[in-house]
Scaffold this motif. Structure first.
Motif, PDB file in Angstrom:
ATOM      1  N   ALA A  42       6.706  54.378  47.432  1.00 55.61           N
ATOM      2  CA  ALA A  42       6.659  55.830  47.554  1.00 55.61           C
ATOM      3  C   ALA A  42       6.519  56.479  46.182  1.00 55.61           C
ATOM      4  O   ALA A  42       5.736  57.416  45.992  1.00 55.61           O
ATOM      5  N   ALA A  43       7.256  56.000  45.188  1.00 54.77           N
ATOM      6  CA  ALA A  43       7.186  56.542  43.828  1.00 54.77           C
ATOM      7  C   ALA A  43       5.800  56.337  43.232  1.00 54.77           C
ATOM      8  O   ALA A  43       5.236  57.222  42.583  1.00 54.77           O
ATOM      9  N   ILE A  51       3.249  58.734  45.009  1.00 52.98           N
ATOM     10  CA  ILE A  51       3.422  60.110  44.524  1.00 52.98           C
ATOM     11  C   ILE A  51       2.850  60.244  43.120  1.00 52.98           C
ATOM     12  O   ILE A  51       2.170  61.230  42.805  1.00 52.98           O
ATOM     13  N   SER A  52       3.078  59.278  42.257  1.00 58.51           N
ATOM     14  CA  SER A  52       2.549  59.312  40.887  1.00 58.51           C
ATOM     15  C   SER A  52       1.031  59.311  40.895  1.00 58.51           C
ATOM     16  O   SER A  52       0.391  60.058  40.155  1.00 58.51           O
ATOM     17  N   LEU A  72      -0.931  60.299  43.348  1.00 58.61           N
ATOM     18  CA  LEU A  72      -1.366  61.576  43.913  1.00 58.61           C
ATOM     19  C   LEU A  72      -1.318  62.679  42.862  1.00 58.61           C
ATOM     20  O   LEU A  72      -2.275  63.440  42.707  1.00 58.61           O
ATOM     21  N   LEU A  73      -0.227  62.758  42.124  1.00 58.13           N
ATOM     22  CA  LEU A  73      -0.099  63.775  41.080  1.00 58.13           C
ATOM     23  C   LEU A  73      -1.123  63.570  39.978  1.00 58.13           C
ATOM     24  O   LEU A  73      -1.711  64.533  39.468  1.00 58.13           O
TER      25      LEU A  73
END
Length: 169
Positions: A11-12, A15-16, A18-19
């Protein structure tokens, strides 16, 4: 609720990623970007004539408050000065002086005027504006409240120091 360690790491990472991808993508030009670029390239103050009178010099020709009215200056720039006229804490009108050097069309509308206020050619625009032309200066009163009538606008225009304004160069 607990997640196994692998899911938290996944998940981390997602998210990284995606950002990172959304932050690094080029921005698509918006519909106003071209106009913004053109106006930014223009020299500032270009719309105001070099010999236009400073707004601070126009302030002294405004009428003072009184009889329950309060004059509050709201804007001052080269070629223009404006004040709100308040009564009981409520804005009932705007008073303004503008130098028509930068906008000759503003002065042209007075050429066919048959009405005079304070001895100067006057025009009424709609139900809320009365203006006069004093030399190269337009003096305007705009009703902001229905209780402030055309008669009130004319009376307040006559309270300006019109003769002093006419002598201003």
């Amino acid at each position: 609720m607990t997640f196994p360690r692998g899911r938290r790491i996944l998940a981390a990472v997602l998210i990284s990623v995606l950002l990172l991808t959304t932050a690094c993508t080029p921005k698509t030009p918006g519909r106003f970007d071209q106009a913004q670029q053109q106006s930014s390239r223009q020299k500032s103050g270009q719309a105001v004539a070099k010999d236009a009178t400073q707004g601070s010099k126009l302030n002294k020709f405004f009428p003072a408050g009184g009889d329950g009215y309060q004059r509050v200056y709201t804007q001052e720039k080269k070629g223009f000065s404006e004040a709100n006229l308040k009564k009981g804490g409520k804005v009932v009108a705007q008073l303004a002086i503008s130098d028509t050097t930068s906008t000759p069309s503003a002065a042209a509308k007075f050429s066919k005027s048959t009405k005079k206020v304070g001895g100067y050619p006057a025009v009424t625009l709609g139900n809320t504006q009365t203006s006069i032309l004093v030399g190269k200066y337009q003096v305007k009163a705009i009703s902001k409240d229905p209780t402030f009538t055309a008669t009130d606008r004319e009376a307040w225009i006559e309270k300006f120091n019109l003769d002093g304004l006419a002598k201003l160069k």
